[in-house]
Design an enzyme around this catalytic site. Structure first.
Site, PDB file in Angstrom:
ATOM      1  N   TYR A  50      -4.163  16.457  -7.063  1.00  5.85           N
ATOM      2  CA  TYR A  50      -3.697  15.257  -6.360  1.00  5.85           C
ATOM      3  C   TYR A  50      -4.547  14.833  -5.157  1.00  5.85           C
ATOM      4  O   TYR A  50      -5.104  13.762  -5.154  1.00  5.85           O
ATOM      5  CB  TYR A  50      -2.219  15.373  -5.940  1.00  5.85           C
ATOM      6  CG  TYR A  50      -1.250  15.281  -7.093  1.00  5.85           C
ATOM      7  CD1 TYR A  50      -1.653  15.497  -8.411  1.00  5.85           C
ATOM      8  CD2 TYR A  50       0.095  14.989  -6.877  1.00  5.85           C
ATOM      9  CE1 TYR A  50      -0.761  15.421  -9.470  1.00  5.85           C
ATOM     10  CE2 TYR A  50       0.998  14.900  -7.941  1.00  5.85           C
ATOM     11  CZ  TYR A  50       0.554  15.122  -9.237  1.00  5.85           C
ATOM     12  OH  TYR A  50       1.422  15.039 -10.281  1.00  5.85           O
ATOM     13  N   GLU A  74     -11.934   1.416  -3.923  1.00  6.04           N
ATOM     14  CA  GLU A  74     -12.724   0.800  -2.851  1.00  6.04           C
ATOM     15  C   GLU A  74     -13.716   1.806  -2.275  1.00  6.04           C
ATOM     16  O   GLU A  74     -14.888   1.489  -2.038  1.00  6.04           O
ATOM     17  CB  GLU A  74     -11.816   0.306  -1.719  1.00  6.04           C
ATOM     18  CG  GLU A  74     -10.833  -0.775  -2.134  1.00  6.04           C
ATOM     19  CD  GLU A  74      -9.499  -0.246  -2.641  1.00  6.04           C
ATOM     20  OE1 GLU A  74      -9.478   0.816  -3.291  1.00  6.04           O
ATOM     21  OE2 GLU A  74      -8.483  -0.908  -2.399  1.00  6.04           O
ATOM     22  N   CYS A 130      -5.825   0.618   0.919  1.00  4.14           N
ATOM     23  CA  CYS A 130      -5.022   1.569   1.708  1.00  4.14           C
ATOM     24  C   CYS A 130      -5.657   1.743   3.089  1.00  4.14           C
ATOM     25  O   CYS A 130      -6.790   1.310   3.343  1.00  4.14           O
ATOM     26  CB  CYS A 130      -4.909   2.905   0.984  1.00  4.14           C
ATOM     27  SG  CYS A 130      -6.352   3.972   1.165  1.00  4.14           S
TER      28      CYS A 130
HETATM   29  N1  THU Z   1      -5.487   3.148  -5.079  1.00  2.00           N
HETATM   30  C1  THU Z   1      -6.713   2.559  -5.019  1.00  2.00           C
HETATM   31  O1  THU Z   1      -7.649   2.958  -5.718  1.00  2.00           O
HETATM   32  N2  THU Z   1      -6.873   1.531  -4.183  1.00  2.00           N
HETATM   33  C2  THU Z   1      -5.872   0.924  -3.476  1.00  2.00           C
HETATM   34  O2  THU Z   1      -6.115  -0.057  -2.790  1.00  2.00           O
HETATM   35  C3  THU Z   1      -4.511   1.454  -3.560  1.00  2.00           C
HETATM   36  C4  THU Z   1      -4.361   2.751  -4.260  1.00  2.00           C
HETATM   37  C5  THU Z   1      -5.277   4.235  -6.063  1.00  2.00           C
HETATM   38  C6  THU Z   1      -5.077   5.604  -5.513  1.00  2.00           C
HETATM   39  C7  THU Z   1      -4.322   6.262  -6.652  1.00  2.00           C
HETATM   40  O3  THU Z   1      -5.252   6.712  -7.627  1.00  2.00           O
HETATM   41  C8  THU Z   1      -3.507   5.137  -7.267  1.00  2.00           C
HETATM   42  O4  THU Z   1      -4.133   3.950  -6.840  1.00  2.00           O
HETATM   43  C9  THU Z   1      -2.049   5.138  -6.851  1.00  2.00           C
HETATM   44  O5  THU Z   1      -1.920   5.161  -5.485  1.00  2.00           O
END
Ligand code: THU
Length: 142
Positions: free
Chosen positions: A55, A62, A96
């Protein structure tokens, strides 16, 4: 329409983000994310999210795009497009907090555009400054 980015360039970034999303490795969340990062020289670096059985080592789309670009000597950026969803793309997805901070390192937040897309013709654009106000960056260490 954005004063700095042409409609064609916005479309190209969204299409490339969508293509990168196809490579998403997300067996745990099922949430597939693609990103396309535009350099100051109009080159495009793409990325997808990469999850992990443990995890926490997972990486967002990004940051994958930023790290690919920086590892090839590109450290100045104008925009990023993001497209995400489990199957259908029903929402605009914003970066995020960790990705906002990573982007902040390499851009002027007032002049860097985050394109949050549902499709080529349905997107929202905000500056990094709007998404991440009062941020901490390299100049704070001067
Ligand atoms: N995630 C991204 O790749 N970019 C974002 O802007 C939001 C979240 C991914 C992380 C994880 O693999 C999945 O989305 C769920 O959170």
């Amino acid at each position: 329409m954005n004063e700095k980015l042409s409609r064609d360039l916005i479309s190209e970034l969204i299409v490339k983000a969508g293509e990168a999303r196809e490579f998403s490795y997300s067996p745990y969340s099922g949430f597939k994310v693609g990103a396309a990062l535009l350099t100051d020289k109009d080159e495009i670096y793409t990325g997808c999210n990469i999850e992990n059985a443990a995890y926490s080592p997972g990486n967002c789309a990004e940051r994958t795009a930023v790290f690919k670009a920086v590892s090839e000597g590109k450290t100045s950026f104008k925009a990023i497009a993001i497209i995400a969803g489990k199957n259908e793309i029903t929402d605009y997805t914003s970066p995020c907090g960790i990705c906002r901070q990573v982007l902040r390192e390499f851009v002027n937040p007032k002049e860097f555009y985050v394109i949050m897309a549902k499709s080529e013709n349905d997107y929202k654009i905000m500056t990094l400054e709007e998404l991440f106000p009062m941020s901490f960056g390299p100049e704070n260490l001067d």
